[in-house]
Design an enzyme around this catalytic site. Structure first.
Site, mmCIF file in Angstrom:
data_model
loop_
_atom_site.group_PDB
_atom_site.id
_atom_site.type_symbol
_atom_site.label_atom_id
_atom_site.label_comp_id
_atom_site.label_asym_id
_atom_site.label_seq_id
_atom_site.Cartn_x
_atom_site.Cartn_y
_atom_site.Cartn_z
ATOM 1 N N LYS A 201 0.827 -1.220 0.000
ATOM 2 C CA LYS A 201 0.000 0.000 0.000
ATOM 3 C C LYS A 201 0.854 1.261 0.000
ATOM 4 O O LYS A 201 0.577 2.196 -0.728
ATOM 5 C CB LYS A 201 -0.840 0.060 1.285
ATOM 6 C CG LYS A 201 -2.197 -0.532 1.148
ATOM 7 C CD LYS A 201 -2.986 -0.301 2.424
ATOM 8 C CE LYS A 201 -2.178 -0.633 3.604
ATOM 9 N NZ LYS A 201 -2.430 -0.512 4.905
ATOM 10 N N ARG B 178 11.840 -5.741 5.157
ATOM 11 C CA ARG B 178 11.349 -4.375 5.041
ATOM 12 C C ARG B 178 12.033 -3.415 6.013
ATOM 13 O O ARG B 178 12.146 -3.686 7.203
ATOM 14 C CB ARG B 178 9.845 -4.375 5.301
ATOM 15 C CG ARG B 178 9.227 -3.007 5.168
ATOM 16 C CD ARG B 178 7.802 -3.145 4.841
ATOM 17 N NE ARG B 178 6.990 -3.146 6.046
ATOM 18 C CZ ARG B 178 5.719 -2.800 6.051
ATOM 19 N NH1 ARG B 178 5.125 -2.471 4.922
ATOM 20 N NH2 ARG B 178 5.045 -2.818 7.160
ATOM 21 N N ARG C 121 10.476 -1.884 11.742
ATOM 22 C CA ARG C 121 9.414 -1.546 12.684
ATOM 23 C C ARG C 121 9.150 -2.697 13.648
ATOM 24 O O ARG C 121 9.174 -3.850 13.251
ATOM 25 C CB ARG C 121 8.130 -1.229 11.912
ATOM 26 C CG ARG C 121 8.175 0.118 11.281
ATOM 27 C CD ARG C 121 7.112 0.370 10.270
ATOM 28 N NE ARG C 121 5.866 -0.361 10.456
ATOM 29 C CZ ARG C 121 4.838 -0.246 9.627
ATOM 30 N NH1 ARG C 121 4.917 0.560 8.589
ATOM 31 N NH2 ARG C 121 3.752 -0.930 9.816
HETATM 32 P P1 AMP Z 1 -0.082 0.783 9.157
HETATM 33 O O1 AMP Z 1 1.185 1.546 8.979
HETATM 34 O O2 AMP Z 1 -1.223 1.327 8.336
HETATM 35 O O3 AMP Z 1 0.100 -0.703 8.975
HETATM 36 O O4 AMP Z 1 -0.529 0.994 10.688
HETATM 37 C C1 AMP Z 1 0.312 0.611 11.736
HETATM 38 C C2 AMP Z 1 -0.486 0.425 13.016
HETATM 39 O O5 AMP Z 1 -1.148 1.639 13.373
HETATM 40 C C3 AMP Z 1 -1.584 -0.624 12.971
HETATM 41 O O6 AMP Z 1 -1.103 -1.933 13.177
HETATM 42 C C4 AMP Z 1 -2.478 -0.151 14.114
HETATM 43 O O7 AMP Z 1 -1.912 -0.474 15.372
HETATM 44 C C5 AMP Z 1 -2.418 1.359 13.962
HETATM 45 N N1 AMP Z 1 -3.465 1.870 13.047
HETATM 46 C C6 AMP Z 1 -3.270 2.552 11.881
HETATM 47 N N2 AMP Z 1 -4.450 2.862 11.309
HETATM 48 C C7 AMP Z 1 -5.409 2.364 12.121
HETATM 49 C C8 AMP Z 1 -6.814 2.319 12.059
HETATM 50 N N3 AMP Z 1 -7.478 2.842 11.022
HETATM 51 N N4 AMP Z 1 -7.496 1.712 13.074
HETATM 52 C C9 AMP Z 1 -6.840 1.188 14.126
HETATM 53 N N5 AMP Z 1 -5.506 1.154 14.235
HETATM 54 C C10 AMP Z 1 -4.776 1.735 13.242
#
Ligand code: AMP
Length: 220
Positions: A20, A128, A161
């Site tokens: 993404k 990554r 991460r």
């Molecule tokens: P991402 O970088 O989009 O994979 O987000 C990393 C982390 O941020 C996720 O694993 C969640 O802990 C938190 N997070 C990001 N967006 C959301 C969302 N829309 N709802 C709940 N948690 C979120």
């Protein structure tokens, strides 16, 4: 008389590490629209140790979702700041409650859904690396940094991460399957979902460009 141009409001869905971030950065660069990533924004708050950052840190580290009430309040406020710009939203909404909340304040025009097999994802996260301040993501093998461990643009350190650890990835994929899949159905029902299948971003990207060419992105 002024003619008001419609601002594109798009969102991108896909399992964690489905590419993404990579696809989003190509879209926003090519079409000059704003990239709004909930994950990047939360990581930024954690980095800066804000109240919100302290509140959400444990969820991110364990690969769990931040509670709906917290993320909805935060993201709706963030989106209001960018209401006068076209944007591509990434990482929000992840639950039907979030999708409903977003739809009430800002219906979106198109939803891009990336479909990448889970086994490909697990393999990918092992390789990554990210540049935290910018959100730039590197994958050893596909998109290797020019200098190992350093960001191509700033030369700053790259990190792995905590939520890219295998246990956390598995947890995130499980959550994705059970909680986020209904979000895909939500947009399918609204007839604005576009599916893109592939194993790598380079496989998906040409399909996305070809499809977009004739349709909604034309106005950008
Ligand atoms: P991402 O970088 O989009 O994979 O987000 C990393 C982390 O941020 C996720 O694993 C969640 O802990 C938190 N997070 C990001 N967006 C959301 C969302 N829309 N709802 C709940 N948690 C979120």
């Amino acid at each position: 008389m002024s003619v008001k141009t419609k601002l594109l409001k798009a969102l991108i869905l896909g399992a964690p590490a489905s590419g993404k971030g990579t696809i989003s950065s190509r879209i926003v660069k090519k079409y000059n629209i704003e990239h709004i990533s909930s994950g990047d924004k939360l990581r930024d708050h954690i980095e800066k140790q804000t109240e919100l950052g302290k509140e959400v840190k444990k969820y991110l580290n364990e690969g769990k979702l931040v509670p709906d009430d917290v993320i909805i309040k935060f993201m709706i406020a963030e989106l209001k700041l960018s209401s006068d710009k076209p944007w591509l939203l990434d990482g929000f909404p992840r639950t039907v409650a979030q999708a409903n909340a977003l739809w009430k304040v800002q219906p979106v025009d198109v939803v891009l859904n990336l479909e990448v097999p889970f086994e490909v994802i697990i393999e990918r996260v092992k390789n990554r690396w990210v540049h935290l301040p910018s959100g730039r993501v590197y994958n050893i093998g596909f998109n290797t940094p020019k200098v190992m461990g350093k960001d191509d643009v700033t030369g700053e350190d790259l990190i792995q991460r905590p939520d890219d650890k295998p246990e956390a990835v598995l947890k995130r994929l499980e959550i994705y399957k059970s909680v986020t899949q209904p979000v895909i159905n939500f947009y399918q029902d609204k007839d604005i979902l576009k599916n893109f299948e592939g194993r790598t971003s380079d496989e998906i990207w040409p399909k996305e460009r070809a499809r977009r060419g004739g349709e909604r992105f034309k106005g950008l």
